[in-house]
Motif scaffolding. Sequence first.
Motif, PDB file in Angstrom:
ATOM      1  N   ILE A  97      44.467  45.695  -9.288  1.00  0.00           N
ATOM      2  CA  ILE A  97      45.861  46.009  -8.975  1.00  0.00           C
ATOM      3  C   ILE A  97      46.629  46.146 -10.286  1.00  0.00           C
ATOM      4  CG2 ILE A  97      47.968  45.100  -7.895  1.00  0.00           C
ATOM      5  CD1 ILE A  97      45.907  43.596  -5.964  1.00  0.00           C
ATOM      6  N   LEU A  98      47.442  47.179 -10.365  1.00  0.00           N
ATOM      7  CA  LEU A  98      48.273  47.382 -11.561  1.00  0.00           C
ATOM      8  C   LEU A  98      49.732  47.437 -11.126  1.00  0.00           C
ATOM      9  CD1 LEU A  98      48.033  47.967 -14.683  1.00  0.00           C
ATOM     10  CD2 LEU A  98      48.269  50.388 -14.086  1.00  0.00           C
ATOM     11  N   THR A  99      50.570  46.604 -11.735  1.00  0.00           N
ATOM     12  CA  THR A  99      52.002  46.607 -11.427  1.00  0.00           C
ATOM     13  C   THR A  99      52.768  47.043 -12.666  1.00  0.00           C
ATOM     14  OG1 THR A  99      52.488  44.366 -12.168  1.00  0.00           O
ATOM     15  CG2 THR A  99      51.605  44.600  -9.945  1.00  0.00           C
ATOM     16  N   VAL A 100      54.067  47.156 -12.535  1.00  0.00           N
ATOM     17  CA  VAL A 100      54.887  47.605 -13.667  1.00  0.00           C
ATOM     18  C   VAL A 100      54.691  46.686 -14.875  1.00  0.00           C
ATOM     19  CG1 VAL A 100      56.947  46.333 -12.912  1.00  0.00           C
ATOM     20  CG2 VAL A 100      57.190  48.400 -14.310  1.00  0.00           C
ATOM     21  N   ASP A 152      48.386  37.422   6.903  1.00  0.00           N
ATOM     22  CA  ASP A 152      49.381  38.451   7.246  1.00  0.00           C
ATOM     23  C   ASP A 152      50.308  38.783   6.085  1.00  0.00           C
ATOM     24  OD1 ASP A 152      50.807  36.130   7.117  1.00  0.00           O
ATOM     25  OD2 ASP A 152      51.839  36.391   9.041  1.00  0.00           O
ATOM     26  N   GLU A 153      49.980  38.282   4.875  1.00  0.00           N
ATOM     27  CA  GLU A 153      50.921  38.479   3.765  1.00  0.00           C
ATOM     28  C   GLU A 153      50.808  39.878   3.153  1.00  0.00           C
ATOM     29  OE1 GLU A 153      52.163  35.110   1.402  1.00  0.00           O
ATOM     30  OE2 GLU A 153      51.339  36.151  -0.344  1.00  0.00           O
ATOM     31  N   ARG A 154      51.980  40.448   2.856  1.00  0.00           N
ATOM     32  CA  ARG A 154      52.031  41.761   2.213  1.00  0.00           C
ATOM     33  C   ARG A 154      51.821  41.605   0.719  1.00  0.00           C
ATOM     34  NH1 ARG A 154      54.579  44.480   6.507  1.00  0.00           N
ATOM     35  NH2 ARG A 154      53.977  43.105   8.199  1.00  0.00           N
ATOM     36  N   LEU A 155      51.212  42.623   0.120  1.00  0.00           N
ATOM     37  CA  LEU A 155      50.970  42.616  -1.315  1.00  0.00           C
ATOM     38  C   LEU A 155      52.275  42.429  -2.090  1.00  0.00           C
ATOM     39  CD1 LEU A 155      49.029  42.992  -3.669  1.00  0.00           C
ATOM     40  CD2 LEU A 155      49.217  45.467  -3.372  1.00  0.00           C
ATOM     41  N   LEU A 156      53.345  43.047  -1.615  1.00  0.00           N
ATOM     42  CA  LEU A 156      54.652  42.897  -2.259  1.00  0.00           C
ATOM     43  C   LEU A 156      55.040  41.424  -2.395  1.00  0.00           C
ATOM     44  CD1 LEU A 156      57.452  44.050  -3.191  1.00  0.00           C
ATOM     45  CD2 LEU A 156      58.092  44.072  -0.775  1.00  0.00           C
ATOM     46  N   ASP A 157      54.861  40.672  -1.314  1.00  0.00           N
ATOM     47  CA  ASP A 157      55.265  39.260  -1.323  1.00  0.00           C
ATOM     48  C   ASP A 157      54.316  38.411  -2.167  1.00  0.00           C
ATOM     49  OD1 ASP A 157      57.420  39.813   0.396  1.00  0.00           O
ATOM     50  OD2 ASP A 157      56.057  39.791   2.111  1.00  0.00           O
ATOM     51  N   THR A 158      53.036  38.743  -2.119  1.00  0.00           N
ATOM     52  CA  THR A 158      52.096  37.995  -2.953  1.00  0.00           C
ATOM     53  C   THR A 158      52.445  38.172  -4.432  1.00  0.00           C
ATOM     54  OG1 THR A 158      50.370  38.431  -1.321  1.00  0.00           O
ATOM     55  CG2 THR A 158      49.646  37.645  -3.477  1.00  0.00           C
ATOM     56  N   LEU A 159      52.704  39.419  -4.813  1.00  0.00           N
ATOM     57  CA  LEU A 159      53.010  39.689  -6.226  1.00  0.00           C
ATOM     58  C   LEU A 159      54.280  38.960  -6.654  1.00  0.00           C
ATOM     59  CD1 LEU A 159      52.284  43.536  -6.284  1.00  0.00           C
ATOM     60  CD2 LEU A 159      50.937  41.747  -7.425  1.00  0.00           C
ATOM     61  N   ARG A 160      55.317  39.075  -5.849  1.00  0.00           N
ATOM     62  CA  ARG A 160      56.620  38.547  -6.274  1.00  0.00           C
ATOM     63  C   ARG A 160      56.684  37.025  -6.162  1.00  0.00           C
ATOM     64  NH1 ARG A 160      61.104  41.565  -6.964  1.00  0.00           N
ATOM     65  NH2 ARG A 160      62.379  39.857  -6.147  1.00  0.00           N
ATOM     66  N   TRP A 161      56.239  36.502  -5.023  1.00  0.00           N
ATOM     67  CA  TRP A 161      56.522  35.092  -4.736  1.00  0.00           C
ATOM     68  C   TRP A 161      55.361  34.159  -5.029  1.00  0.00           C
ATOM     69  CZ3 TRP A 161      61.361  35.262  -4.979  1.00  0.00           C
ATOM     70  CH2 TRP A 161      62.071  36.342  -4.443  1.00  0.00           C
ATOM     71  N   ARG A 162      54.138  34.642  -5.056  1.00  0.00           N
ATOM     72  CA  ARG A 162      53.014  33.753  -5.412  1.00  0.00           C
ATOM     73  C   ARG A 162      52.621  33.932  -6.866  1.00  0.00           C
ATOM     74  NH1 ARG A 162      51.309  31.134  -0.829  1.00  0.00           N
ATOM     75  NH2 ARG A 162      51.872  32.270   1.049  1.00  0.00           N
ATOM     76  N   LEU A 163      52.635  35.182  -7.371  1.00  0.00           N
ATOM     77  CA  LEU A 163      52.200  35.420  -8.745  1.00  0.00           C
ATOM     78  C   LEU A 163      53.379  35.522  -9.715  1.00  0.00           C
ATOM     79  CD1 LEU A 163      49.330  38.028  -8.169  1.00  0.00           C
ATOM     80  CD2 LEU A 163      49.351  35.555  -7.761  1.00  0.00           C
ATOM     81  N   GLY A 164      54.595  35.538  -9.192  1.00  0.00           N
ATOM     82  CA  GLY A 164      55.776  35.601 -10.059  1.00  0.00           C
ATOM     83  C   GLY A 164      55.961  36.933 -10.753  1.00  0.00           C
ATOM     84  N   LEU A 165      55.322  37.980 -10.244  1.00  0.00           N
ATOM     85  CA  LEU A 165      55.458  39.306 -10.856  1.00  0.00           C
ATOM     86  C   LEU A 165      56.593  40.045 -10.139  1.00  0.00           C
ATOM     87  CD1 LEU A 165      51.638  40.096 -11.143  1.00  0.00           C
ATOM     88  CD2 LEU A 165      53.209  39.515 -13.013  1.00  0.00           C
ATOM     89  N   LYS A 166      57.813  39.764 -10.586  1.00  0.00           N
ATOM     90  CA  LYS A 166      58.977  40.252  -9.839  1.00  0.00           C
ATOM     91  C   LYS A 166      59.451  41.630 -10.282  1.00  0.00           C
ATOM     92  CE  LYS A 166      60.341  35.747  -8.313  1.00  0.00           C
ATOM     93  NZ  LYS A 166      61.362  34.716  -8.224  1.00  0.00           N
TER      94      LYS A 166
END
Lengths: 282, 155
Positions: free
Chosen positions: B73-76, B21-35
């Motif tokens: 996936i591409l982030t800032v 049920d995890e959102r991509l936003l939370d995976t990026l920020r809290w699991r991958l450290g891409l804040k």
Amino acid sequence: MTFTLLAPATGEEAVAALLAAGPGELAVLAGGTDLLPDIDEGRTAPRRVLSLRRLPWRELNWTSTELEVGALVPLASLERNAELRRRMPGLFEAVGAVGGLALRHRATLGGNLVRASPVSDLIPILLALEARVGLYGAQGERELPLEEFLQSPRRTSLAPGELLRRVRIPARPCAFRWQRVRPANDISQLAVAVAYDPLGGDWRVATAGVAPLARRAPGAEAALHGVAPSDAEIRACADVAAHEAPVRADRRATDPYRRLLLRALVARAVRAVRDRPLESSS
Amino acid sequence: MTDPAALWVNGRPYSTELPDDERLLDTLRWRLGLKGTKEGCRTGDCGACTVLVDGRSVLSCLTLTREVSEEAILTVEGLEADPVGRTVLEAFVQEAGLQCGYCTPGFVVALTGLLKERPNASPEELLEDLQGNLCRCTGYLSIRRAVVGLAKART
């Protein structure tokens, strides 16, 4: 974890999972842009979520008379379809009125209809175009008019074990007009859709933001005749629309404001269809 | 109940635990450290959490990570190494296209996605498709200048 996710590879498997689930136990996920906020805010609490992402229901087929759209086509694919912009500008405008582009890359046409949101921008234009929906179930596929499919806000006539498979949209001249506070990521205070059926010579008018769910406006439709109604006829049609509507007031707009919008937008939408460039009538 | 998953973000692989049920936003920020990807409204109204999935902008707050885990996936954080992303960053720097900066990752990622999809889009088309991104500082004039300047430089 609030729910577990299933992603069946075929329609048969999806239907079997639906039929095996108890009431309220399972929610269907297409783009998720409406379901996930509902889960966040506790309006629904499924134990399992059935993702449709592996199903190949993404057709976008034109014939001379209609557009067939698979239920899982993202809205952004519709707005990037040059033929849609040319042949059905009203549907093009309505698609672009939903959320912002990033939302429309995920949100699907099928999801929008199945969720039957009282504020959907797509329901009025598809009602005006007399769209039909194909429902997929264990017995095969059945088709019915969108108007019959939509029962009340958040309620459709999907039977247990059924999924929305496709939408068939007659290719007719149409227009869509809305009013809201912000152009994107906002909900229309009022939306008006108008379409003209060249075969029957009939006009169709549908409104959203008036009744609890988007609806046709039969009195307004009856006030229009032929391919080129006069300005006086159009004014009469707009007046009927503003009077006959069971308008409600809410935090987005008052009743008198909505009636003013209704009169103005119905007239503008009908004129847009009447005065369309010849190309879009092909 | 949290099965491991392999993700491909900004051109490199990540392996992480991933609840369904995890959102991509939370995976990026809290699991991958891409804040760099920001949480604004979490209801799909503001565009601050925009990332690209397979080149297309999506709202990471309304996307289940499992739904997109097989796509690039591409982030800032990945924009500087991306040719289009780099020109977008330069245009925003040139015009100081930000005030507090909270909405900036969403804007530059969304614009990068637009230019990848429609390299010859007019300034008006770009601005229209950026309407889903909000700036609470209302710093739109400098953002607008950056977008218009970029579109003109490309055509």
